[in-house]
Motif scaffolding. Structure first.
Motif, PDB file in Angstrom:
ATOM      1  N   ALA A 298       0.850  -1.188   0.000  1.00 24.21           N
ATOM      2  CA  ALA A 298       0.000   0.000   0.000  1.00 24.21           C
ATOM      3  C   ALA A 298       0.883   1.234   0.000  1.00 24.21           C
ATOM      4  O   ALA A 298       1.893   1.278   0.706  1.00 24.21           O
ATOM      5  CB  ALA A 298      -0.918   0.016   1.226  1.00 24.21           C
ATOM      6  N   ALA A 299       0.496   2.223  -0.787  1.00 30.77           N
ATOM      7  CA  ALA A 299       1.194   3.503  -0.814  1.00 30.77           C
ATOM      8  C   ALA A 299       0.345   4.551  -0.125  1.00 30.77           C
ATOM      9  O   ALA A 299      -0.832   4.714  -0.460  1.00 30.77           O
ATOM     10  CB  ALA A 299       1.493   3.921  -2.248  1.00 30.77           C
ATOM     11  N   LEU A 300       0.918   5.230   0.863  1.00 32.52           N
ATOM     12  CA  LEU A 300       0.303   6.389   1.518  1.00 32.52           C
ATOM     13  C   LEU A 300       1.190   7.570   1.203  1.00 32.52           C
ATOM     14  O   LEU A 300       2.339   7.625   1.655  1.00 32.52           O
ATOM     15  CB  LEU A 300       0.210   6.182   3.036  1.00 32.52           C
ATOM     16  CG  LEU A 300      -1.059   5.532   3.606  1.00 32.52           C
ATOM     17  CD1 LEU A 300      -1.208   4.116   3.083  1.00 32.52           C
ATOM     18  CD2 LEU A 300      -0.988   5.532   5.137  1.00 32.52           C
ATOM     19  N   ARG A 301       0.653   8.529   0.456  1.00 30.42           N
ATOM     20  CA  ARG A 301       1.542   9.550  -0.066  1.00 30.42           C
ATOM     21  C   ARG A 301       0.817  10.860  -0.345  1.00 30.42           C
ATOM     22  O   ARG A 301      -0.274  10.853  -0.924  1.00 30.42           O
ATOM     23  CB  ARG A 301       2.148   9.016  -1.367  1.00 30.42           C
ATOM     24  CG  ARG A 301       2.958  10.005  -2.159  1.00 30.42           C
ATOM     25  CD  ARG A 301       2.518  10.033  -3.604  1.00 30.42           C
ATOM     26  NE  ARG A 301       3.369  10.897  -4.405  1.00 30.42           N
ATOM     27  CZ  ARG A 301       3.254  11.069  -5.707  1.00 30.42           C
ATOM     28  NH1 ARG A 301       2.328  10.405  -6.371  1.00 30.42           N
ATOM     29  NH2 ARG A 301       4.032  11.898  -6.361  1.00 30.42           N
ATOM     30  N   THR A 302       1.392  11.968   0.099  1.00 29.32           N
ATOM     31  CA  THR A 302       0.960  13.271  -0.376  1.00 29.32           C
ATOM     32  C   THR A 302       1.759  13.589  -1.639  1.00 29.32           C
ATOM     33  O   THR A 302       2.933  13.241  -1.747  1.00 29.32           O
ATOM     34  CB  THR A 302       1.162  14.366   0.680  1.00 29.32           C
ATOM     35  OG1 THR A 302       2.517  14.340   1.146  1.00 29.32           O
ATOM     36  CG2 THR A 302       0.227  14.158   1.847  1.00 29.32           C
ATOM     37  N   LEU A 303       1.136  14.254  -2.588  1.00 28.53           N
ATOM     38  CA  LEU A 303       1.735  14.445  -3.905  1.00 28.53           C
ATOM     39  C   LEU A 303       2.673  15.644  -3.895  1.00 28.53           C
ATOM     40  O   LEU A 303       2.232  16.785  -3.757  1.00 28.53           O
ATOM     41  CB  LEU A 303       0.636  14.636  -4.961  1.00 28.53           C
ATOM     42  CG  LEU A 303      -0.024  13.380  -5.525  1.00 28.53           C
ATOM     43  CD1 LEU A 303      -0.620  12.505  -4.433  1.00 28.53           C
ATOM     44  CD2 LEU A 303      -1.069  13.749  -6.566  1.00 28.53           C
ATOM     45  N   LYS A 304       3.984  15.366  -4.054  1.00 32.26           N
ATOM     46  CA  LYS A 304       4.995  16.423  -4.026  1.00 32.26           C
ATOM     47  C   LYS A 304       5.978  16.309  -5.178  1.00 32.26           C
ATOM     48  O   LYS A 304       7.055  16.907  -5.153  1.00 32.26           O
ATOM     49  CB  LYS A 304       5.752  16.382  -2.685  1.00 32.26           C
ATOM     50  CG  LYS A 304       4.865  16.612  -1.464  1.00 32.26           C
ATOM     51  CD  LYS A 304       5.663  16.486  -0.181  1.00 32.26           C
ATOM     52  CE  LYS A 304       4.773  16.635   1.041  1.00 32.26           C
ATOM     53  NZ  LYS A 304       5.528  16.420   2.313  1.00 32.26           N
ATOM     54  N   SER A 305       5.665  15.494  -6.169  1.00 33.21           N
ATOM     55  CA  SER A 305       6.498  15.381  -7.363  1.00 33.21           C
ATOM     56  C   SER A 305       5.603  14.968  -8.528  1.00 33.21           C
ATOM     57  O   SER A 305       4.415  14.678  -8.341  1.00 33.21           O
ATOM     58  CB  SER A 305       7.622  14.357  -7.155  1.00 33.21           C
ATOM     59  OG  SER A 305       7.101  13.046  -7.056  1.00 33.21           O
ATOM     60  N   ASP A 306       6.189  14.924  -9.733  1.00 33.87           N
ATOM     61  CA  ASP A 306       5.393  14.688 -10.936  1.00 33.87           C
ATOM     62  C   ASP A 306       4.937  13.243 -11.101  1.00 33.87           C
ATOM     63  O   ASP A 306       4.056  12.969 -11.917  1.00 33.87           O
ATOM     64  CB  ASP A 306       6.201  15.089 -12.176  1.00 33.87           C
ATOM     65  CG  ASP A 306       6.372  16.589 -12.299  1.00 33.87           C
ATOM     66  OD1 ASP A 306       5.351  17.290 -12.264  1.00 33.87           O
ATOM     67  OD2 ASP A 306       7.513  17.060 -12.417  1.00 33.87           O
ATOM     68  N   VAL A 307       5.525  12.315 -10.368  1.00 32.83           N
ATOM     69  CA  VAL A 307       5.223  10.896 -10.563  1.00 32.83           C
ATOM     70  C   VAL A 307       3.840  10.577 -10.003  1.00 32.83           C
ATOM     71  O   VAL A 307       3.550  10.862  -8.828  1.00 32.83           O
ATOM     72  CB  VAL A 307       6.285  10.021  -9.881  1.00 32.83           C
ATOM     73  CG1 VAL A 307       5.963   8.541 -10.076  1.00 32.83           C
ATOM     74  CG2 VAL A 307       7.669  10.337 -10.435  1.00 32.83           C
ATOM     75  N   ILE A 308       2.990   9.966 -10.837  1.00 34.88           N
ATOM     76  CA  ILE A 308       1.655   9.586 -10.391  1.00 34.88           C
ATOM     77  C   ILE A 308       1.147   8.447 -11.272  1.00 34.88           C
ATOM     78  O   ILE A 308       1.371   8.444 -12.483  1.00 34.88           O
ATOM     79  CB  ILE A 308       0.674  10.786 -10.427  1.00 34.88           C
ATOM     80  CG1 ILE A 308      -0.716  10.394  -9.904  1.00 34.88           C
ATOM     81  CG2 ILE A 308       0.581  11.358 -11.824  1.00 34.88           C
ATOM     82  CD1 ILE A 308      -0.756  10.126  -8.426  1.00 34.88           C
ATOM     83  N   THR A 309       0.503   7.476 -10.664  1.00 36.68           N
ATOM     84  CA  THR A 309      -0.116   6.373 -11.390  1.00 36.68           C
ATOM     85  C   THR A 309      -1.474   6.078 -10.750  1.00 36.68           C
ATOM     86  O   THR A 309      -1.800   6.574  -9.677  1.00 36.68           O
ATOM     87  CB  THR A 309       0.746   5.091 -11.332  1.00 36.68           C
ATOM     88  OG1 THR A 309       0.760   4.582  -9.985  1.00 36.68           O
ATOM     89  CG2 THR A 309       2.161   5.343 -11.786  1.00 36.68           C
ATOM     90  N   GLY A 310      -2.244   5.234 -11.423  1.00 38.60           N
ATOM     91  CA  GLY A 310      -3.441   4.683 -10.819  1.00 38.60           C
ATOM     92  C   GLY A 310      -4.664   5.577 -10.779  1.00 38.60           C
ATOM     93  O   GLY A 310      -5.617   5.278 -10.058  1.00 38.60           O
ATOM     94  N   LEU A 311      -4.666   6.680 -11.524  1.00 36.59           N
ATOM     95  CA  LEU A 311      -5.839   7.553 -11.530  1.00 36.59           C
ATOM     96  C   LEU A 311      -6.790   7.148 -12.660  1.00 36.59           C
ATOM     97  O   LEU A 311      -6.378   6.605 -13.681  1.00 36.59           O
ATOM     98  CB  LEU A 311      -5.432   9.009 -11.728  1.00 36.59           C
ATOM     99  CG  LEU A 311      -4.527   9.645 -10.682  1.00 36.59           C
ATOM    100  CD1 LEU A 311      -4.472  11.154 -10.901  1.00 36.59           C
ATOM    101  CD2 LEU A 311      -4.977   9.333  -9.265  1.00 36.59           C
ATOM    102  N   ASP A 312      -8.072   7.437 -12.463  1.00 31.27           N
ATOM    103  CA  ASP A 312      -8.988   7.262 -13.592  1.00 31.27           C
ATOM    104  C   ASP A 312      -8.956   8.539 -14.433  1.00 31.27           C
ATOM    105  O   ASP A 312      -8.563   9.612 -13.969  1.00 31.27           O
ATOM    106  CB  ASP A 312     -10.402   6.936 -13.112  1.00 31.27           C
ATOM    107  CG  ASP A 312     -11.026   8.033 -12.258  1.00 31.27           C
ATOM    108  OD1 ASP A 312     -11.232   9.144 -12.796  1.00 31.27           O
ATOM    109  OD2 ASP A 312     -11.303   7.781 -11.071  1.00 31.27           O
ATOM    110  N   ALA A 313      -9.352   8.408 -15.684  1.00 29.65           N
ATOM    111  CA  ALA A 313      -9.232   9.515 -16.637  1.00 29.65           C
ATOM    112  C   ALA A 313     -10.045  10.726 -16.206  1.00 29.65           C
ATOM    113  O   ALA A 313      -9.628  11.878 -16.401  1.00 29.65           O
ATOM    114  CB  ALA A 313      -9.656   9.052 -18.028  1.00 29.65           C
ATOM    115  N   HIS A 314     -11.210  10.492 -15.592  1.00 25.19           N
ATOM    116  CA  HIS A 314     -12.057  11.614 -15.160  1.00 25.19           C
ATOM    117  C   HIS A 314     -11.363  12.419 -14.065  1.00 25.19           C
ATOM    118  O   HIS A 314     -11.367  13.655 -14.094  1.00 25.19           O
ATOM    119  CB  HIS A 314     -13.397  11.088 -14.656  1.00 25.19           C
ATOM    120  CG  HIS A 314     -14.279  12.154 -14.066  1.00 25.19           C
ATOM    121  ND1 HIS A 314     -14.970  13.055 -14.849  1.00 25.19           N
ATOM    122  CD2 HIS A 314     -14.552  12.475 -12.764  1.00 25.19           C
ATOM    123  CE1 HIS A 314     -15.634  13.889 -14.060  1.00 25.19           C
ATOM    124  NE2 HIS A 314     -15.405  13.560 -12.798  1.00 25.19           N
TER     125      HIS A 314
END
Length: 395
Positions: free
Chosen positions: A351-367
């Motif tokens: 499991a990843a618990l993370r606040t977003l502080k860089s450009d790397v991101i996966t796992g989102l839906d298109a909406h």
């Protein structure tokens, strides 16, 4: 994970990019802060001057023959990158190299009187001893009266958001009731996280890969304590860094400082602190500081012994932005790239618990991606105002 045009490795050689700003602006600022935090001697000031020039204008240089960690860095790619600009090698690598070289400059590796002195300790302690920490720990007194499920959800969100100013709210009774709303979450697999632990029938082994010290480590410890006390977890392993890293990353010394802070706080916080202290003493909670925890490489390249430690865990929770980058690969993925695909290398449920502080991101839906881009352009990726809980469970 091949280097494809759709997911290139992040480098720092594009002016105006977030990685470039870290190398060109943040690292020099950190050198200045560290220089002013201690009464360093002339030799250390000269070494810091040399590092400032080297990291902004120079090239990566080999380590001295007697460097204690030379074998590690040679295995991690130093021969390949020697002679190249800091801006032209993978960003994850150059960032990690900066902190290694900063320790060299201030005398961490010794021998000498400054050997083992954490250059970031003043910043960590200032945060841990702040009035905001007092307020957050006092909020635990109200939380203990709430149902166990609300406590667990509030503590999970406390660990997720770390030292955000609203942590005290999230740990309060009111925050616990409102935790499910969590408007800042761009992905939320918390139900899957709880299901993994509940299916272990109280015999779960939890690994938690810590991120920052201070006010971020305290909620991680509180979450571990609650999971053990509630019977969801029978044993926990807390992975920390083997040496000071990325300014605020947690080391063993930081864990001890956090436990002392809890036990001295009184009320419910002190109870948590005493239970964690006892769990360490009797082996139900153990600390691990594997050298790879500070490696400039993704977890896909972890050594066999570390892989064997993660494999039998019921769940490994990977905390924070840097660890997320190492978990999924420090690449500019399309945000809709499935999280399960880029973490398939991990040897167990993660499991990843993370606040977003860089450009790397996966796992989102298109909406979700489209809505975020429309509202905030790309700022949502790096501003720390959004977070995620993502889970991959094999099978």
């Amino acid at each position: 994970m091949p280097d494809t045009p759709s997911a290139p490795l992040l480098l720092g050689n594009q002016p105006g990019s977030f990685p470039h700003s870290v190398l060109a602006e943040r690292h020099p600022a950190i050198i200045k802060q560290v220089r002013e935090a201690f009464p360093y001697e002339p030799a250390q000031h000269r070494a810091l001057d040399e590092l400032l020039l080297n990291c902004t204008e120079g090239v990566i240089e080999p380590l001295p023959s007697d460097a204690p960690d030379r074998a590690h860095w040679e295995a991690w790619g130093l021969p390949e990158y020697t002679g190249r600009s800091w801006f032209d090698v993978p960003w994850l690598w150059s960032e990690s190299w900066f902190y290694r070289q900063l320790l060299q400059a201030v005398g961490w590796f010794g021998p000498g009187p400054w050997q083992g002195i954490d250059p970031f300790r003043p910043f960590k302690l200032a945060e841990l001893d702040s009035a905001e920490t007092d307020e957050e720990l006092a909020a635990l007194d109200d939380l203990t009266a709430r149902p166990a499920a609300e406590q667990a959800q509030a503590l999970l969100h406390g660990s997720l958001w770390g030292n955000r100013a609203d942590l005290g709210f999230r740990l309060s009774a009111e925050g616990a009731r409102d935790a499910d709303a969590a408007p800042g979450l761009v992905a939320d697999d918390s139900d899957r996280l709880w299901a993994l632990l509940d299916h272990a029938d109280g015999g779960a082994t939890l690994c938690l890969v810590a991120d920052n010290a201070g006010r971020e480590l305290v909620p991680d410890l509180l979450l571990i304590a609650h999971l053990m006390e509630s019977g969801r977890v029978g044993r926990a392993v807390l992975h920390v860094k083997p040496y000071p890293y990325y300014v605020s990353d947690a080391t063993t010394a930081d864990v001890v400082d956090a436990l002392r802070r809890l036990t001295a706080a009184g009320g419910a916080a002190a109870g948590y602190g005493r239970r964690l202290w006892s769990a360490l003493s009797d082996g139900r909670l153990t600390l691990r500081a594997h050298p790879f925890s500070s490696a400039p490489l993704p977890y896909e390249e972890m050594p066999a012994d570390l892989r064997a430690e993660f494999a039998p865990a019921t769940l490994t929770i990977v905390k924070g932005d840097l660890n997320y980058r190492r978990l999924v690969g420090d690449r500019l993925w399309a945000p809709t790239t499935p999280f399960a695909d880029v973490t398939a290398h991990f040897p167990g449920p993660v499991a990843a618990l993370r606040t977003l502080k860089s450009d790397v991101i996966t796992g989102l839906d298109a909406h979700t991606e489209a809505a975020l881009d429309a509202a905030e352009d790309r700022r949502w990726r790096t501003g720390g105002t959004h977070a995620l809980i993502q889970v991959r469970a094999p099978g």
